[in-house]
Design a protein around this motif. Structure first.
Motif, PDB file in Angstrom:
ATOM      1  N   ARG A  28       0.717  -1.019  -0.146  1.00  0.00           N
ATOM      2  CA  ARG A  28      -0.170   0.033  -0.080  1.00  0.00           C
ATOM      3  C   ARG A  28       1.417   1.351   0.313  1.00  0.00           C
ATOM      4  O   ARG A  28       2.293   1.183   0.783  1.00  0.00           O
ATOM      5  CB  ARG A  28      -0.779   0.193   1.543  1.00  0.00           C
ATOM      6  CG  ARG A  28      -2.141  -1.048   1.286  1.00  0.00           C
ATOM      7  CD  ARG A  28      -2.931  -0.931   2.645  1.00  0.00           C
ATOM      8  NE  ARG A  28      -3.277   0.707   2.530  1.00  0.00           N
ATOM      9  CZ  ARG A  28      -2.975   1.436   3.977  1.00  0.00           C
ATOM     10  NH1 ARG A  28      -3.296   0.622   4.459  1.00  0.00           N
ATOM     11  NH2 ARG A  28      -4.141   1.946   3.667  1.00  0.00           N
ATOM     12  N   THR A  29       0.330   1.728  -0.422  1.00  0.00           N
ATOM     13  CA  THR A  29       1.305   3.600  -0.353  1.00  0.00           C
ATOM     14  C   THR A  29      -0.342   4.270   0.608  1.00  0.00           C
ATOM     15  O   THR A  29      -0.451   4.766   0.527  1.00  0.00           O
ATOM     16  CB  THR A  29       0.777   4.647  -2.087  1.00  0.00           C
ATOM     17  OG1 THR A  29       1.148   3.489  -2.622  1.00  0.00           O
ATOM     18  CG2 THR A  29       1.595   5.631  -1.245  1.00  0.00           C
ATOM     19  N   VAL A  30       0.419   4.108   2.094  1.00  0.00           N
ATOM     20  CA  VAL A  30      -0.118   5.105   2.860  1.00  0.00           C
ATOM     21  C   VAL A  30       0.563   6.315   3.185  1.00  0.00           C
ATOM     22  O   VAL A  30       1.839   6.415   2.307  1.00  0.00           O
ATOM     23  CB  VAL A  30       0.266   4.343   4.512  1.00  0.00           C
ATOM     24  CG1 VAL A  30      -0.196   5.298   4.722  1.00  0.00           C
ATOM     25  CG2 VAL A  30       0.268   2.779   4.169  1.00  0.00           C
ATOM     26  N   ILE A  31      -0.372   7.205   3.230  1.00  0.00           N
ATOM     27  CA  ILE A  31       0.045   9.186   2.910  1.00  0.00           C
ATOM     28  C   ILE A  31      -0.431   9.437   4.803  1.00  0.00           C
ATOM     29  O   ILE A  31      -1.294   9.507   5.272  1.00  0.00           O
ATOM     30  CB  ILE A  31      -1.407   9.610   2.142  1.00  0.00           C
ATOM     31  CG1 ILE A  31      -1.371   9.408   0.797  1.00  0.00           C
ATOM     32  CG2 ILE A  31      -1.706  11.611   3.253  1.00  0.00           C
ATOM     33  CD1 ILE A  31      -2.995   9.757  -0.311  1.00  0.00           C
ATOM     34  N   VAL A  77      -5.307  10.579  -0.867  1.00  0.00           N
ATOM     35  CA  VAL A  77      -6.097   9.151   0.170  1.00  0.00           C
ATOM     36  C   VAL A  77      -7.194   8.151  -0.406  1.00  0.00           C
ATOM     37  O   VAL A  77      -6.630   7.454  -0.553  1.00  0.00           O
ATOM     38  CB  VAL A  77      -6.689   9.868   1.640  1.00  0.00           C
ATOM     39  CG1 VAL A  77      -7.129   9.077   2.278  1.00  0.00           C
ATOM     40  CG2 VAL A  77      -5.401  10.905   2.114  1.00  0.00           C
ATOM     41  N   ASP A  87      -4.676   7.314  -4.100  1.00  0.00           N
ATOM     42  CA  ASP A  87      -3.269   6.530  -3.871  1.00  0.00           C
ATOM     43  C   ASP A  87      -3.289   5.702  -2.906  1.00  0.00           C
ATOM     44  O   ASP A  87      -2.344   4.394  -2.171  1.00  0.00           O
ATOM     45  CB  ASP A  87      -2.343   7.935  -4.601  1.00  0.00           C
ATOM     46  CG  ASP A  87      -2.501   8.309  -5.430  1.00  0.00           C
ATOM     47  OD1 ASP A  87      -2.616   7.892  -6.595  1.00  0.00           O
ATOM     48  OD2 ASP A  87      -2.850   9.136  -5.211  1.00  0.00           O
ATOM     49  N   ASP A  88      -4.184   6.194  -1.674  1.00  0.00           N
ATOM     50  CA  ASP A  88      -3.805   5.419  -0.354  1.00  0.00           C
ATOM     51  C   ASP A  88      -4.757   4.170  -0.474  1.00  0.00           C
ATOM     52  O   ASP A  88      -4.843   2.558  -0.283  1.00  0.00           O
ATOM     53  CB  ASP A  88      -3.884   6.026   0.672  1.00  0.00           C
ATOM     54  CG  ASP A  88      -3.646   5.502   2.053  1.00  0.00           C
ATOM     55  OD1 ASP A  88      -3.900   4.410   2.478  1.00  0.00           O
ATOM     56  OD2 ASP A  88      -3.570   6.102   2.838  1.00  0.00           O
TER      57      ASP A  88
END
Length: 332
Positions: free
Chosen positions: A4-7, A230, A233-234
Motif C-alpha cells: 500500500r501507499t500510505v499517506i 488518500v 492513492d492510499d
C-alpha cells in the motif's frame, strides 16, 4: 513487503485545530462529512451555510455574499415544484413559502457572516470545474433545483478561470478575516458526466489551480489537505466507495478523518476528542422505549453526563448544549 501507499499525517501542522478553534467548512458534500465528525467531537463548527457547493465559482460567490453581508431578497427567489428556491443555495434551504425561504436563508447568512469574521480555520472543499450557467441571467448557479436542463449552459472551467475563482475565494475571506488559516482540499467524490477521463481532467485542473495559488506567494496562511489523494492513492479500492460507486463510504470518510485528526490535533486535543466521542456516541442511540418514565430517566441521565463532561472541559459547554439540543430534536 508493503503493498500500500500510505499517506502519512502532514508535517508541522500539529495543534492547527483545538477545541478553542472556530472551524468553518464550505464546499462539496465532503465538507458535510468532515463537519459531522468535528461536531461529534464537540468542536465549534460552521458547516456549509449555503448547503453543498461544488464548483469554485459558486464557492467564491458564497464567500463574497458572506463578506458583504448581503441579504437574499424576494427578487432572488423563484418558485418551482411547490417550493421557493435561490440559485445561491442548495435545495435544503428551499421552503413552501417565500417568507419561510427568506427566513431560512438570511438567518443562515447572518450566522455564517459573523462566524467567518472570527473563524480561526476555514476549510474549502472543491469538487468539480463543471459549472451551470443560467441562460436567462448569465449567472453561474450553485444548484439547478431540478429545472429543465435546457435552461442552463454547461461548461468546464479552464486553468486560468479556476485560478481566478480560487483567488477570489481567498480575497473574499481576507477582506474580513486576515488571520484565519485557509485549507483547500479536493473532494474524493467522482463526477462521471464526461467519464473517467473527464473526471480526472476536472480534478487535475482544481489541483493545479490550488497549487498555483498556494505557491504564488500572493497570500499567507494557505494550506492543502490531501483528501482526494488518500482516496485515489492510499485506499484505491471499490470497497471504500458507497453503493453509487462515486461517493466515499462511511469507512473511507472515517479513515480520511483520522488522517485529518493526526495531522491537525495535538496530543491534548486528540485525548479530549476521544473522550468526547465516547460521550456523544451515547446520545446518538435512540431511546427505544415508549415508556415516558424510561425516556425521561434516560434524558436526565444524559444531561447529568453532559454536566460532568462540561465540568471537566468548561470550554465545551456551548458545543455540548448545541449537540444535545440537536439530538433531542431528533428523538422527538
Amino acid at each position: 513487503m508493503d503493498f500500500r501507499t500510505v499517506i502519512r499525517p502532514l508535517a508541522g501542522q500539529k495543534g492547527f485545530i483545538s477545541h478553542d478553534s472556530r472551524v468553518m467548512l464550505v464546499g462539496s458534500c465532503f465538507s458535510d462529512n468532515i463537519s459531522e465528525c468535528l461536531i461529534r467531537e464537540l468542536f465549534t463548527v460552521c458547516d456549509n451555510p449555503f448547503g453543498p457547493l461544488y464548483n469554485p465559482v459558486s464557492v467564491r460567490r458564497s464567500f463574497e455574499v458572506l463578506a458583504s453581508g448581503k441579504r437574499v431578497g424576494e427578487t432572488d427567489l423563484f418558485a418551482h415544484s411547490g417550493l421557493f428556491h435561490s440559485f445561491l443555495f442548495h435545495s435544503r434551504f428551499s421552503a413552501p413559502t417565500q417568507d419561510g425561504t427568506l427566513q431560512l436563508m438570511n438567518s443562515r447568512i447572518s450566522e455564517a457572516c459573523n462566524f467567518m469574521r472570527r473563524a480561526t480555520v476555514i476549510f474549502v472543499t472543491l469538487g468539480t470545474t463543471r459549472i451551470f450557467i443560467s441562460r436567462k441571467t448569465g449567472e453561474v448557479v450553485a444548484n439547478c433545483h431540478k429545472l429543465p436542463g435546457g435552461e442552463f449552459m454547461v461548461k468546464y472551467l479552464n486553468l486560468p478561470e479556476t485560478i481566478d475563482a480560487v483567488s477570489g475565494i481567498v480575497e473574499a475571506i481576507r477582506s474580513v478575516n486576515e488571520s484565519a488559516y485557509i485549507v483547500f482540499t479536493v473532494s474524493p467524490l467522482r463526477y462521471f458526466e464526461l467519464g473517467a477521463h473527464g473526471n480526472q481532467l476536472s480534478k487535475s485542473t482544481l489541483l493545479l489551480g490550488i497549487d498555483e495559488l498556494i505557491n504564488s506567494g500572493r497570500f499567507e496562511g494557505l494550506h492543502y489537505f490531501p483528501a482526494y489523494e488518500v482516496m485515489m492513492d492510499d485506499l484505491r479500492d471499490y470497497r471504500f466507495y458507497a453503493e453509487d460507486m462515486k461517493h466515499p463510504s462511511r469507512q473511507a470518510v472515517e479513515y480520511i478523518y483520522q488522517l485529518f485528526r493526526d495531522s491537525y490535533f495535538d496530543d491534548t486535543t486528540l485525548a479530549t476528542a476521544k473522550e468526547v466521542s465516547a460521550f456523544t456516541r451515547r446520545f446518538s442511540h435512540l431511546v427505544m422505549s415508549r415508556s415516558p418514565e424510561v425516556r425521561e430517566q434516560e434524558f436526565a441521565d444524559r444531561r447529568q453526563a453532559a454536566e460532568l463532561l462540561t465540568r471537566r472541559y468548561p470550554k465545551l459547554k456551548d458545543a455540548c448544549e448545541r449537540y444535545i439540543d440537536s439530538m433531542y430534536d431528533n428523538e422527538i
